[in-house]
Design an enzyme around this catalytic site. Structure first.
Site, PDB file in Angstrom:
ATOM      1  N   GLY A 114       0.839  -1.192   0.000  1.00  0.00           N
ATOM      2  CA  GLY A 114       0.000   0.000   0.000  1.00  0.00           C
ATOM      3  C   GLY A 114       0.872   1.238   0.000  1.00  0.00           C
ATOM      4  O   GLY A 114       2.015   1.205   0.470  1.00  0.00           O
ATOM      5  N   GLN A 136       3.042  10.066   1.047  1.00  0.00           N
ATOM      6  CA  GLN A 136       4.334   9.364   1.102  1.00  0.00           C
ATOM      7  C   GLN A 136       5.219   9.671  -0.108  1.00  0.00           C
ATOM      8  O   GLN A 136       6.425   9.416  -0.071  1.00  0.00           O
ATOM      9  CB  GLN A 136       4.107   7.847   1.203  1.00  0.00           C
ATOM     10  CG  GLN A 136       3.441   7.439   2.510  1.00  0.00           C
ATOM     11  CD  GLN A 136       3.264   5.942   2.592  1.00  0.00           C
ATOM     12  OE1 GLN A 136       2.285   5.404   2.104  1.00  0.00           O
ATOM     13  NE2 GLN A 136       4.236   5.260   3.170  1.00  0.00           N
ATOM     14  N   CYS A 147       5.630   0.303   7.468  1.00  0.00           N
ATOM     15  CA  CYS A 147       5.293   1.440   6.612  1.00  0.00           C
ATOM     16  C   CYS A 147       6.525   1.815   5.798  1.00  0.00           C
ATOM     17  O   CYS A 147       7.629   1.918   6.349  1.00  0.00           O
ATOM     18  CB  CYS A 147       4.854   2.610   7.490  1.00  0.00           C
ATOM     19  SG  CYS A 147       4.403   4.082   6.557  1.00  0.00           S
ATOM     20  N   LEU A 148       6.339   2.046   4.508  1.00  0.00           N
ATOM     21  CA  LEU A 148       7.484   2.400   3.651  1.00  0.00           C
ATOM     22  C   LEU A 148       8.121   3.714   4.098  1.00  0.00           C
ATOM     23  O   LEU A 148       9.291   3.958   3.805  1.00  0.00           O
ATOM     24  CB  LEU A 148       7.055   2.488   2.187  1.00  0.00           C
ATOM     25  CG  LEU A 148       6.594   1.169   1.541  1.00  0.00           C
ATOM     26  CD1 LEU A 148       6.169   1.417   0.098  1.00  0.00           C
ATOM     27  CD2 LEU A 148       7.677   0.099   1.603  1.00  0.00           C
ATOM     28  N   HIS A 204      -4.710   1.511   7.311  1.00  0.00           N
ATOM     29  CA  HIS A 204      -3.358   2.091   7.439  1.00  0.00           C
ATOM     30  C   HIS A 204      -3.174   3.234   6.428  1.00  0.00           C
ATOM     31  O   HIS A 204      -2.716   4.322   6.781  1.00  0.00           O
ATOM     32  CB  HIS A 204      -2.316   0.986   7.229  1.00  0.00           C
ATOM     33  CG  HIS A 204      -0.893   1.472   7.233  1.00  0.00           C
ATOM     34  ND1 HIS A 204       0.016   1.115   8.201  1.00  0.00           N
ATOM     35  CD2 HIS A 204      -0.221   2.295   6.379  1.00  0.00           C
ATOM     36  CE1 HIS A 204       1.181   1.713   7.946  1.00  0.00           C
ATOM     37  NE2 HIS A 204       1.064   2.423   6.837  1.00  0.00           N
ATOM     38  N   GLU A 205      -3.562   2.979   5.183  1.00  0.00           N
ATOM     39  CA  GLU A 205      -3.384   4.005   4.139  1.00  0.00           C
ATOM     40  C   GLU A 205      -4.331   5.184   4.353  1.00  0.00           C
ATOM     41  O   GLU A 205      -3.954   6.339   4.136  1.00  0.00           O
ATOM     42  CB  GLU A 205      -3.594   3.396   2.752  1.00  0.00           C
ATOM     43  CG  GLU A 205      -2.665   2.230   2.393  1.00  0.00           C
ATOM     44  CD  GLU A 205      -1.194   2.516   2.646  1.00  0.00           C
ATOM     45  OE1 GLU A 205      -0.768   3.684   2.532  1.00  0.00           O
ATOM     46  OE2 GLU A 205      -0.458   1.571   2.982  1.00  0.00           O
ATOM     47  N   HIS A 238      -2.992   7.694   6.619  1.00  0.00           N
ATOM     48  CA  HIS A 238      -2.008   8.599   6.006  1.00  0.00           C
ATOM     49  C   HIS A 238      -2.683   9.856   5.450  1.00  0.00           C
ATOM     50  O   HIS A 238      -2.093  10.934   5.461  1.00  0.00           O
ATOM     51  CB  HIS A 238      -1.284   7.909   4.838  1.00  0.00           C
ATOM     52  CG  HIS A 238      -0.093   7.094   5.245  1.00  0.00           C
ATOM     53  ND1 HIS A 238       1.027   7.653   5.824  1.00  0.00           N
ATOM     54  CD2 HIS A 238       0.172   5.770   5.124  1.00  0.00           C
ATOM     55  CE1 HIS A 238       1.935   6.701   6.046  1.00  0.00           C
ATOM     56  NE2 HIS A 238       1.437   5.545   5.637  1.00  0.00           N
TER      57      HIS A 238
END
Ligand code: ZN
Length: 189
Positions: free
Chosen positions: A45, A50, A102-103, A144-145, A148
């Protein structure tokens, strides 16, 4: 095109996002670039902040986790998915804990409690309205996304005790001491 991923400490990850007004070649290019970036980093994701953007938009690809022997995964909508202007309209009372990463926060994984199932209304990449009920891994990634898009990171949802244990690593990261095997945009105060 792979875009650099903004990391913990970067103000863009805390900014409020704006609804996407309509379709455009720029929007489609951004979606393509976000897909490339997510795939290039082996992520499942990725949300617009990000990659330094403020659109209310995220992409998800659970394709690598589809398992012929796990019926739950076979019920997922066709992957990858694009969520534009999403809204979580219902949440189950039951919460489950699951490990997240998380990236934007490389090499850090923590258990986070979230509702087990959700209903989400969104526009797909053709800007058609969609509504799905998601459970399991799909609900997890979407939540999660979605966070963001409101400037919320998964480490905001762990216990104060766990966060205290990670304080040093997070401080280092917020000062630019961070590495990953995908391109990063390190822009910290
Ligand atoms: Zn994330």
């Amino acid at each position: 095109m792979i875009l650099p991923v903004h990391t913990y400490g970067d103000a863009i990850l805390r900014e409020e996002t704006k609804e996407v007004g309509g379709d455009s070649p720029e929007l489609q290019e951004l979606i393509n670039n976000m897909m490339d970036t997510m795939h290039g980093a082996a992520g499942i994701g990725l949300a617009a902040p990000q990659v330094g953007r403020t659109e209310r938009l995220f992409v998800v690809d659970l394709g690598p986790l589809v398992d012929e022997e796990d019926p739950e995964t076979l019920e997922w909508p066709e992957q990858p998915m694009v969520f534009i202007n999403p809204e979580i309209t219902e949440e189950s009372d039951d919460e489950i804990e699951f490990e997240e990463g998380c990236l934007s926060i490389p090499d850090l994984r923590e258990y986070v409690a979230r509702p087990e199932a959700i209903k989400v209304v969104y526009l797909d990449r053709t800007l058609r309205r969609q509504e799905i009920v998601a459970g399991d891994m799909l609900a997890r990634v979407i939540q999660h996304e979605y966070d963001h898009l409101d400037g919320v990171l998964f480490i905001d949802r762990i216990s104060a005790f766990r966060r205290r244990l990670l304080r040093r690593r997070l401080k280092d990261m917020s000062e630019g001491l961070v590495e990953a095997d995908y391109p990063l945009a390190i822009d910290v105060a």
